[in-house]
Design an enzyme around this catalytic site. Structure first.
Site, PDB file in Angstrom:
ATOM      1  N   GLU A 163       0.847  -1.199   0.000  1.00  0.00           N
ATOM      2  CA  GLU A 163       0.000   0.000   0.000  1.00  0.00           C
ATOM      3  C   GLU A 163       0.874   1.237   0.000  1.00  0.00           C
ATOM      4  OE1 GLU A 163      -3.039  -0.124   3.041  1.00  0.00           O
ATOM      5  OE2 GLU A 163      -3.665  -2.123   2.443  1.00  0.00           O
ATOM      6  N   ARG A 219      -0.572   8.963   1.181  1.00  0.00           N
ATOM      7  CA  ARG A 219      -1.958   9.377   0.959  1.00  0.00           C
ATOM      8  C   ARG A 219      -2.184  10.860   0.793  1.00  0.00           C
ATOM      9  NH1 ARG A 219      -5.131   5.541   4.977  1.00  0.00           N
ATOM     10  NH2 ARG A 219      -4.637   3.800   3.658  1.00  0.00           N
ATOM     11  N   ARG A 270      -0.508   9.317   8.470  1.00  0.00           N
ATOM     12  CA  ARG A 270      -0.491   7.906   8.868  1.00  0.00           C
ATOM     13  C   ARG A 270      -0.114   7.021   7.689  1.00  0.00           C
ATOM     14  NH1 ARG A 270      -4.534   3.613   8.910  1.00  0.00           N
ATOM     15  NH2 ARG A 270      -5.761   5.040   7.652  1.00  0.00           N
TER      16      ARG A 270
HETATM   17  P1  FAD Z   1     -13.496   1.872  16.147  1.00  0.00           P
HETATM   18  O1  FAD Z   1     -13.195   0.585  15.511  1.00  0.00           O
HETATM   19  O2  FAD Z   1     -14.081   2.923  15.298  1.00  0.00           O
HETATM   20  O3  FAD Z   1     -14.455   1.605  17.369  1.00  0.00           O
HETATM   21  C1  FAD Z   1     -15.038   2.668  18.085  1.00  0.00           C
HETATM   22  C2  FAD Z   1     -16.133   2.112  18.953  1.00  0.00           C
HETATM   23  O4  FAD Z   1     -16.597   3.081  19.877  1.00  0.00           O
HETATM   24  C3  FAD Z   1     -17.355   1.670  18.166  1.00  0.00           C
HETATM   25  O5  FAD Z   1     -17.760   0.435  18.719  1.00  0.00           O
HETATM   26  C4  FAD Z   1     -18.379   2.752  18.466  1.00  0.00           C
HETATM   27  O6  FAD Z   1     -19.714   2.334  18.351  1.00  0.00           O
HETATM   28  C5  FAD Z   1     -18.015   3.088  19.908  1.00  0.00           C
HETATM   29  N1  FAD Z   1     -18.447   4.399  20.380  1.00  0.00           N
HETATM   30  C6  FAD Z   1     -18.189   5.612  19.842  1.00  0.00           C
HETATM   31  N2  FAD Z   1     -18.754   6.590  20.597  1.00  0.00           N
HETATM   32  C7  FAD Z   1     -19.387   5.966  21.630  1.00  0.00           C
HETATM   33  C8  FAD Z   1     -20.161   6.427  22.720  1.00  0.00           C
HETATM   34  N3  FAD Z   1     -20.445   7.727  22.911  1.00  0.00           N
HETATM   35  N4  FAD Z   1     -20.658   5.518  23.593  1.00  0.00           N
HETATM   36  C9  FAD Z   1     -20.424   4.193  23.422  1.00  0.00           C
HETATM   37  N5  FAD Z   1     -19.715   3.706  22.374  1.00  0.00           N
HETATM   38  C10 FAD Z   1     -19.194   4.578  21.501  1.00  0.00           C
HETATM   39  N6  FAD Z   1      -6.858   0.869   9.180  1.00  0.00           N
HETATM   40  C11 FAD Z   1      -5.930  -0.066   8.908  1.00  0.00           C
HETATM   41  O7  FAD Z   1      -4.947  -0.201   9.649  1.00  0.00           O
HETATM   42  N7  FAD Z   1      -6.089  -0.868   7.814  1.00  0.00           N
HETATM   43  C12 FAD Z   1      -7.145  -0.773   6.971  1.00  0.00           C
HETATM   44  O8  FAD Z   1      -7.254  -1.529   6.027  1.00  0.00           O
HETATM   45  C13 FAD Z   1      -8.117   0.220   7.235  1.00  0.00           C
HETATM   46  N8  FAD Z   1      -9.186   0.370   6.418  1.00  0.00           N
HETATM   47  C14 FAD Z   1     -10.177   1.247   6.766  1.00  0.00           C
HETATM   48  C15 FAD Z   1     -11.326   1.295   5.991  1.00  0.00           C
HETATM   49  C16 FAD Z   1     -12.374   2.107   6.367  1.00  0.00           C
HETATM   50  C17 FAD Z   1     -13.629   2.150   5.533  1.00  0.00           C
HETATM   51  C18 FAD Z   1     -12.269   2.882   7.543  1.00  0.00           C
HETATM   52  C19 FAD Z   1     -13.388   3.758   7.988  1.00  0.00           C
HETATM   53  C20 FAD Z   1     -11.110   2.856   8.306  1.00  0.00           C
HETATM   54  C21 FAD Z   1     -10.062   2.035   7.926  1.00  0.00           C
HETATM   55  N9  FAD Z   1      -8.888   1.956   8.684  1.00  0.00           N
HETATM   56  C22 FAD Z   1      -7.941   1.021   8.384  1.00  0.00           C
HETATM   57  C23 FAD Z   1      -8.755   2.696   9.935  1.00  0.00           C
HETATM   58  C24 FAD Z   1      -9.052   1.757  11.108  1.00  0.00           C
HETATM   59  O9  FAD Z   1     -10.120   0.923  10.750  1.00  0.00           O
HETATM   60  C25 FAD Z   1      -9.414   2.507  12.360  1.00  0.00           C
HETATM   61  O10 FAD Z   1      -8.502   3.523  12.625  1.00  0.00           O
HETATM   62  C26 FAD Z   1      -9.441   1.568  13.565  1.00  0.00           C
HETATM   63  O11 FAD Z   1     -10.189   0.420  13.252  1.00  0.00           O
HETATM   64  C27 FAD Z   1     -10.030   2.280  14.754  1.00  0.00           C
HETATM   65  O12 FAD Z   1     -10.295   1.336  15.745  1.00  0.00           O
HETATM   66  P2  FAD Z   1     -10.815   1.787  17.174  1.00  0.00           P
HETATM   67  O13 FAD Z   1     -11.002   0.553  17.947  1.00  0.00           O
HETATM   68  O14 FAD Z   1      -9.964   2.857  17.697  1.00  0.00           O
HETATM   69  O15 FAD Z   1     -12.215   2.484  16.855  1.00  0.00           O
HETATM   70  C1  SIN Z   2      -7.346   0.997   2.668  1.00  0.00           C
HETATM   71  O1  SIN Z   2      -7.658  -0.176   2.627  1.00  0.00           O
HETATM   72  O2  SIN Z   2      -7.039   1.681   1.689  1.00  0.00           O
HETATM   73  C2  SIN Z   2      -7.374   1.664   3.987  1.00  0.00           C
HETATM   74  C3  SIN Z   2      -6.138   1.351   4.698  1.00  0.00           C
HETATM   75  C4  SIN Z   2      -5.958   2.269   5.854  1.00  0.00           C
HETATM   76  O3  SIN Z   2      -6.748   3.156   6.091  1.00  0.00           O
HETATM   77  O4  SIN Z   2      -4.944   2.101   6.540  1.00  0.00           O
END
Ligand code: FAD
Ligand code: SIN
Length: 535
Positions: A125, A287, A381
């Site tokens: 990537e 990016r 990032r």
């Molecule tokens: P999240 O997984 O977003 O979890 C947050 C949680 O908090 C959720 O369960 C939500 O419901 C809960 N929450 C929020 N507010 C409240 C509240 N007030 N009360 C109770 N619960 C609450 N990263 C990579 O490394 N590789 C990838 O391939 C990649 N692809 C991506 C593709 C997409 C479409 C997106 C959107 C992001 C991608 N990212 C990727 C980024 C990565 O997915 C996120 O940065 C990471 O998963 C965040 O994880 P987290 O556990 O911090 O938050």
């Molecule tokens: C992607 O799959 O392009 C997202 C990867 C990332 O957000 O790190």
């Protein structure tokens, strides 16, 4: 500045008791919960279904130096280079080295990453100097990792997950956190009382009109932490993903960078490639570079989008089933048609400031994952580094919270009176859309002082009649959180008078290391200040 969004009196609230409270159920929260529950009673609250999170939607994969062809040094060097001088080297070392171990652990826990001839198949990537991204069925990695962690959580003793439970505000007493006010439609408001609290509430993409993030990403944890007096850092740094599907009426679905890694080409409507004019790594440049190049090219070609050409990739449907499904939904023939794309808000680099153990500046309050910031990503990032960060800081925050949650919650009382309920009915959707448009236009891929000031003034004005109201459902609380964060993001972006990584100022196009090799730290009721890494 209001401290609590809702009226309450702790003496009268029903209590949910736990030793450790974790807010959120994405990868960071679950990894923290698995660790903390080895030693403590853990309660996880999450505002939607347990899977609903950025983590579940992650596509491309998780970057980790676990292949024989790779090394931690190379991953560290790529992460630092993409971070544009603002990365904290110590944090980068921690995440890359421990991350590789935790990805191996995930494999032992049953994570079925894609393989070729029995060996892990690594994808490439943007910004990576070699192929090091582990994935599952091409573009379904997040769902697989989330499911693997949830399965493990289901077997853990001492671990309970409450769905559809919205955390509204943190409860603090004498500078320490003692859980949160949580709300469900059936039970109303309760005090989730805990010795230590871990915020893992994810990102804030919903603040932008165009975003890859699901509806839950409204930045609640960062706003809650700020109201409770915690420091936030790097709030000007929102990363934009270069390629989301851009079709009128269609959701802004992300098209994984791995498609470009596999040979997808960005081109104009006549199929002419353009990325080589902008960067020697072309489609696989970092990016921020690709997003700005797309914006520039859209202006030059007077088009509202550019295109992704995968017509020459014979295996694209097999390699990327999610993309194939998306194309079918909108009657795009991947073998014949160009895919219309443009950038969208994707990843919040800024957030609650943490140390190497996930500790925030408020006692007993920890944070991890996308809602937190340690300086690991610097000003940009590296692709697929965030799932890795979730595993590492999730585990570290879970372990530290469990070790430090020695003392029971002291006896104290706290309350808040309600504010204006009556008056003009507000159209919350209209306000939310206005906020998302103003951020997209003025706090977006390219910024300048006039636009940022305009955004700030508009947000201040709306805040005047929204923040001092009392709402009684999540829609109102989310809007209040989004307004608070939108203002902090515009203000920090106005202060950083240079361009670096994802923060690009038309009026300050240069990177200024002399003055700006610093992070902007904001805290309630004290002036923003600049800090260097590890300060
Ligand atoms: P999240 O997984 O977003 O979890 C947050 C949680 O908090 C959720 O369960 C939500 O419901 C809960 N929450 C929020 N507010 C409240 C509240 N007030 N009360 C109770 N619960 C609450 N990263 C990579 O490394 N590789 C990838 O391939 C990649 N692809 C991506 C593709 C997409 C479409 C997106 C959107 C992001 C991608 N990212 C990727 C980024 C990565 O997915 C996120 O940065 C990471 O998963 C965040 O994880 P987290 O556990 O911090 O938050
Ligand atoms: C992607 O799959 O392009 C997202 C990867 C990332 O957000 O790190």
């Amino acid at each position: 500045m209001i401290r609590f969004l809702v009226p309450f009196d702790l003496r009268r609230l029903p209590v949910l008791d736990a030793e450790i409270l974790i807010v959120g159920s994405g990868a960071a929260a679950l990894r923290a919960a698995l660790e903390a529950s080895l030693a403590r009673r853990v309660l996880v609250v999450t505002k939607n279904r347990r899977q609903e999170s950025n983590s579940y939607h992650a596509q491309g994969g998780v970057a980790a130096a676990v292949g024989d062809h790779d090394s931690a040094e190379s991953h560290i060097a790529d992460t630092l280079r993409v971070g544009c001088g603002l990365s904290d080297r110590g944090m980068v070392e921690i995440v890359v080295r421990e991350g590789a171990e935790l990805v191996r652990e995930l494999i032992r826990w049953g994570a079925p990453f894609d393989r070729a001839d029995g060996r892990i198949a690594f994808g490439r990537e943007g910004g990576h100097s070699l192929a090091r991204v582990l994935h599952y069925r091409g573009d379904r990695t997040g769902a697989m990792i989330e499911t693997t962690l949830l399965r493990r959580a289901a077997k853990a003793r001492n671990l309970r997950i409450l769905e559809n439970t919205f955390a509204v505000d943190l409860v603090t007493f004498r500078g320490a956190c003692h859980g949160a006010l949580v709300w469900t439609p059936a039970e109303g408001l309760r005090w989730a009382r805990a010795r230590a609290t871990i915020l893992a509430t994810g990102g804030a993409g919903q603040l932008y009109r165009e975003t890859t993030n699901p509806g839950v990403a409204t930045g609640d944890g960062m706003a809650m932490a700020y109201r409770a007096g915690a420091e936030l850092m790097d709030m000007e740094l929102m990363q934009f993903h270069p390629t989301t599907l851009y079709l009128a009426g269609a959701a802004r679905a992300l098209i994984t960078e791995a498609v470009r890694g596999a040979g997808g080409i960005l081109c104009d409507r006549k199929g002419r490639p353009f990325m080589k004019k902008y960067h020697p790594m072309a489609e696989l440049a970092p990016r921020d570079v690709v997003s700005r190049a797309i914006l520039d090219h859209m202006l030059k070609t007077r088009d509202t989008q550019v295109y992704l050409d995968v017509r020459h990739l014979k295996t694209v449907r097999r390699l990327f089933p999610k993309l194939a499904e998306l194309a079918d939904q909108y009657q795009l023939n991947l073998a014949k048609d160009l895919i219309p794309v443009r950038p969208s808000a994707h990843y919040m680099i800024g957030g609650v400031r943490i140390d190497a153990f996930g500790r925030t500046s408020v006692r007993n309050l920890f944070a991890c994952g996308e809602c937190a910031t340690s300086g690991f990503h610097g000003a940009n990032r590296l692709a697929s580094n965030s799932l890795l960060e979730c595993l590492v800081f999730g585990r570290r925050a879970g372990a530290a919270a469990a070790a430090e949650a020695m003392l029971p919650v002291p006896k104290f009382s706290a309350s808040e009176r309600g504010r204006v309920r009556a008056g003009v009915e507000l159209d919350l959707d209209d306000l939310r859309n206005a906020l998302r448009s103003i951020l997209w236009r003025n706090v977006g891929i390219e910024r300048d002082a006039a636009g940022l000031q305009y955004a700030l003034d508009s947000i201040d004005f709306w805040s005047g009649y929204v923040l001092d109201r009392t709402f009684d459902t999540p829609e109102g609380w989310e809007l209040q959180n989004m307004l608070l964060l939108g203002g902090l993001m515009a203000d920090s972006a106005l202060r950083r008078r240079e361009s670096r990584g994802v923060h690009s100022r038309r009026d300050f196009p240069r990177t200024d290391d002399r003055r700006w090799l610093r992070h902007i730290v904001v805290r309630r009721e004290s002036a923003p200040r600049l800090v260097a890494n590890a300060e």
